[in-house]
Design a protein around this motif. Structure first.
Motif, PDB file in Angstrom:
ATOM      1  N   THR A  93       0.833  -1.204   0.000  1.00  0.00           N
ATOM      2  CA  THR A  93       0.000   0.000   0.000  1.00  0.00           C
ATOM      3  C   THR A  93       0.870   1.258   0.000  1.00  0.00           C
ATOM      4  O   THR A  93       0.469   2.287   0.519  1.00  0.00           O
ATOM      5  CB  THR A  93      -0.925   0.013   1.234  1.00  0.00           C
ATOM      6  OG1 THR A  93      -0.132  -0.146   2.427  1.00  0.00           O
ATOM      7  CG2 THR A  93      -1.946  -1.102   1.162  1.00  0.00           C
ATOM      8  N   ASN A 116      -5.583  -2.510  -7.679  1.00  0.00           N
ATOM      9  CA  ASN A 116      -5.358  -1.913  -6.356  1.00  0.00           C
ATOM     10  C   ASN A 116      -4.431  -0.708  -6.435  1.00  0.00           C
ATOM     11  O   ASN A 116      -4.686   0.334  -5.813  1.00  0.00           O
ATOM     12  CB  ASN A 116      -4.750  -2.945  -5.410  1.00  0.00           C
ATOM     13  CG  ASN A 116      -5.696  -4.082  -5.091  1.00  0.00           C
ATOM     14  OD1 ASN A 116      -6.819  -4.113  -5.563  1.00  0.00           O
ATOM     15  ND2 ASN A 116      -5.225  -5.033  -4.293  1.00  0.00           N
ATOM     16  N   GLY A 146      -6.692  -3.672   1.514  1.00  0.00           N
ATOM     17  CA  GLY A 146      -7.589  -2.620   1.979  1.00  0.00           C
ATOM     18  C   GLY A 146      -8.532  -2.088   0.917  1.00  0.00           C
ATOM     19  O   GLY A 146      -9.170  -1.045   1.112  1.00  0.00           O
ATOM     20  N   SER A 148     -11.394  -3.193  -0.005  1.00  0.00           N
ATOM     21  CA  SER A 148     -12.800  -3.173   0.430  1.00  0.00           C
ATOM     22  C   SER A 148     -13.107  -1.927   1.246  1.00  0.00           C
ATOM     23  O   SER A 148     -14.278  -1.561   1.413  1.00  0.00           O
ATOM     24  CB  SER A 148     -13.120  -4.428   1.248  1.00  0.00           C
ATOM     25  OG  SER A 148     -12.249  -4.543   2.357  1.00  0.00           O
ATOM     26  N   TRP A 149     -12.104  -1.253   1.771  1.00  0.00           N
ATOM     27  CA  TRP A 149     -12.263   0.049   2.440  1.00  0.00           C
ATOM     28  C   TRP A 149     -12.224   1.171   1.420  1.00  0.00           C
ATOM     29  O   TRP A 149     -13.013   2.111   1.467  1.00  0.00           O
ATOM     30  CB  TRP A 149     -11.143   0.222   3.474  1.00  0.00           C
ATOM     31  CG  TRP A 149     -11.196   1.489   4.273  1.00  0.00           C
ATOM     32  CD1 TRP A 149     -11.777   1.667   5.499  1.00  0.00           C
ATOM     33  CD2 TRP A 149     -10.625   2.766   3.930  1.00  0.00           C
ATOM     34  NE1 TRP A 149     -11.612   2.964   5.936  1.00  0.00           N
ATOM     35  CE2 TRP A 149     -10.904   3.665   4.979  1.00  0.00           C
ATOM     36  CE3 TRP A 149      -9.908   3.241   2.831  1.00  0.00           C
ATOM     37  CZ2 TRP A 149     -10.491   4.992   4.981  1.00  0.00           C
ATOM     38  CZ3 TRP A 149      -9.505   4.570   2.824  1.00  0.00           C
ATOM     39  CH2 TRP A 149      -9.791   5.430   3.885  1.00  0.00           C
ATOM     40  N   LEU A 150     -11.290   1.073   0.469  1.00  0.00           N
ATOM     41  CA  LEU A 150     -11.035   2.166  -0.458  1.00  0.00           C
ATOM     42  C   LEU A 150     -12.076   2.269  -1.569  1.00  0.00           C
ATOM     43  O   LEU A 150     -12.573   3.366  -1.878  1.00  0.00           O
ATOM     44  CB  LEU A 150      -9.640   1.967  -1.060  1.00  0.00           C
ATOM     45  CG  LEU A 150      -9.066   3.059  -1.949  1.00  0.00           C
ATOM     46  CD1 LEU A 150      -8.986   4.375  -1.196  1.00  0.00           C
ATOM     47  CD2 LEU A 150      -7.682   2.647  -2.456  1.00  0.00           C
ATOM     48  N   ARG A 153     -15.451   4.064  -1.106  1.00  0.00           N
ATOM     49  CA  ARG A 153     -15.293   5.510  -0.917  1.00  0.00           C
ATOM     50  C   ARG A 153     -15.062   6.233  -2.237  1.00  0.00           C
ATOM     51  O   ARG A 153     -15.207   7.444  -2.311  1.00  0.00           O
ATOM     52  CB  ARG A 153     -14.135   5.773   0.054  1.00  0.00           C
ATOM     53  CG  ARG A 153     -14.498   5.431   1.496  1.00  0.00           C
ATOM     54  CD  ARG A 153     -13.265   5.359   2.395  1.00  0.00           C
ATOM     55  NE  ARG A 153     -13.641   5.338   3.797  1.00  0.00           N
ATOM     56  CZ  ARG A 153     -14.079   4.269   4.460  1.00  0.00           C
ATOM     57  NH1 ARG A 153     -14.198   3.111   3.821  1.00  0.00           N
ATOM     58  NH2 ARG A 153     -14.404   4.337   5.741  1.00  0.00           N
ATOM     59  N   TYR A 157     -20.988   2.140  -2.308  1.00  0.00           N
ATOM     60  CA  TYR A 157     -21.091   0.773  -1.787  1.00  0.00           C
ATOM     61  C   TYR A 157     -21.647  -0.200  -2.830  1.00  0.00           C
ATOM     62  O   TYR A 157     -21.137  -1.313  -2.999  1.00  0.00           O
ATOM     63  CB  TYR A 157     -21.991   0.774  -0.550  1.00  0.00           C
ATOM     64  CG  TYR A 157     -22.019  -0.539   0.195  1.00  0.00           C
ATOM     65  CD1 TYR A 157     -21.140  -0.786   1.233  1.00  0.00           C
ATOM     66  CD2 TYR A 157     -22.949  -1.530  -0.139  1.00  0.00           C
ATOM     67  CE1 TYR A 157     -21.169  -1.992   1.920  1.00  0.00           C
ATOM     68  CE2 TYR A 157     -22.984  -2.735   0.534  1.00  0.00           C
ATOM     69  CZ  TYR A 157     -22.088  -2.957   1.564  1.00  0.00           C
ATOM     70  OH  TYR A 157     -22.126  -4.153   2.238  1.00  0.00           O
ATOM     71  N   GLN A 221     -11.627  10.281   6.559  1.00  0.00           N
ATOM     72  CA  GLN A 221     -12.558   9.181   6.306  1.00  0.00           C
ATOM     73  C   GLN A 221     -13.076   8.579   7.608  1.00  0.00           C
ATOM     74  O   GLN A 221     -14.165   8.000   7.642  1.00  0.00           O
ATOM     75  CB  GLN A 221     -11.877   8.089   5.480  1.00  0.00           C
ATOM     76  CG  GLN A 221     -11.389   8.535   4.120  1.00  0.00           C
ATOM     77  CD  GLN A 221     -12.516   8.983   3.212  1.00  0.00           C
ATOM     78  OE1 GLN A 221     -13.590   8.400   3.215  1.00  0.00           O
ATOM     79  NE2 GLN A 221     -12.273  10.020   2.442  1.00  0.00           N
ATOM     80  N   ALA A 222     -12.289   8.706   8.672  1.00  0.00           N
ATOM     81  CA  ALA A 222     -12.677   8.114   9.952  1.00  0.00           C
ATOM     82  C   ALA A 222     -13.050   9.169  10.988  1.00  0.00           C
ATOM     83  O   ALA A 222     -13.164   8.864  12.175  1.00  0.00           O
ATOM     84  CB  ALA A 222     -11.531   7.248  10.484  1.00  0.00           C
TER      85      ALA A 222
END
Length: 275
Positions: A93, A116, A146, A148-150, A153, A157, A221-222
């Motif tokens: 990453t 990715n 990661g 599935s997180w990125l 966004r 979804y 994002q968090a």
């Protein structure tokens, strides 16, 4: 290995401070290997430490961007004959922690690891016939690195669920429609357009300010809106103490191109918002 063989990733720095990284295994469509991964991380480390590098463009040699892991590597890893040394490698990453603008120029097949890496770029240019695919479910794998997180966004979804569950391929045209691609250009214009965009950032935008904005985009994002607002206030105070702020104002008043310092190893840490 042939000591005179071309590197699996080419790097070239333009006079305007844009580093062009080209995945360079065209005979294998730039499929990913361990050698490529090691050099990839090394080149990003060099680009981050070098103040002369203001932005990076990532593309592939030949007709493809990167279709994922080389099938010979996948075969060896799945059979256990040649396991991938995950425990001895940094996470795949590196672009996510890169503090300078990163532009992907997707010229063809872009799947698996290639998918990715394109996602982890800040901006994506592509040609209409490019083929994007997550491809993990079709190989019996989960969404790696990661993604599935990125991905939700970037495209929402529902679209992310579609691409990750089905492993289906989408063209550059469909990718642009769902927000996966920022700019769609014809093949002969792809690299010039991506380089022109990165060059404009390198010439006109503060490297320090861009590094702070990239941190905001990732960290927020968090965060709640209030936390984002308060952190922005602390970051603004930090930015105003940096030389780039004064230069940005003076160049605007004097109607000239700004002369910002490059971003190298000694990047000042921004103050955090008080809780």
């Amino acid at each position: 290995m042939n000591e005179h063989a071309a590197p699996v990733i080419l790097s070239e720095l333009t006079g305007d401070g844009v580093m062009l990284l080209t995945l360079n295994r065209p005979e294998r469509h730039n499929a990913w290997t361990l050698e490529m991964e090691l050099l990839y991380n090394e080149l990003f480390d060099r680009a981050e430490a070098d103040p002369a590098v203001r932005a990076v463009v990532l593309t592939g040699a030949g007709r493809s961007f990167c279709p994922g892991m080389d099938m010979s590597v996948l075969d060896g890893a799945s059979s256990g004959a040649r396991p991938w040394p995950t425990d001895r490698l940094p996470p795949r990453t590196r672009p996510m922690s890169f503090p300078k603008p990163l532009v992907a120029a997707v010229n063809g097949a872009c799947a698996g690891i290639g998918f990715n890496q394109a996602l982890m770029c800040d901006v994506r240019f592509a040609v209409p016939h490019a083929k994007f695919a997550a491809a993990f479910s079709a190989r019996g794998l989960v969404a790696e690195d990661g993604v599935s997180w990125l991905l939700p966004r970037i495209i929402g979804y529902g679209n992310a669920s579609d691409l990750l569950l089905s492993s289906r391929r989408v063209t550059g045209t469909e990718a642009e429609a769902m927000g996966l691609v920022n700019r769609l250009v014809e093949p002969e214009e792809l690299l010039p357009a991506a380089l022109a965009y990165a060059t404009e950032l390198a010439r006109s935008a503060s490297p320090y300010a861009m590094s702070l904005i990239k941190r905001q985009l990732a960290d927020d994002q968090a965060r709640s809106f209030t936390e984002s607002r308060d952190t922005a206030a602390a970051l603004l105070a930090t930015a105003k103490r940096a030389p780039d702020y004064r230069e940005g104002v003076r160049s605007f008043i004097e109607r000239r191109q700004p002369e910002f310092a490059g971003l190298g190893e000694n990047v000042p840490e921004p103050a955090e918002a008080s809780s």
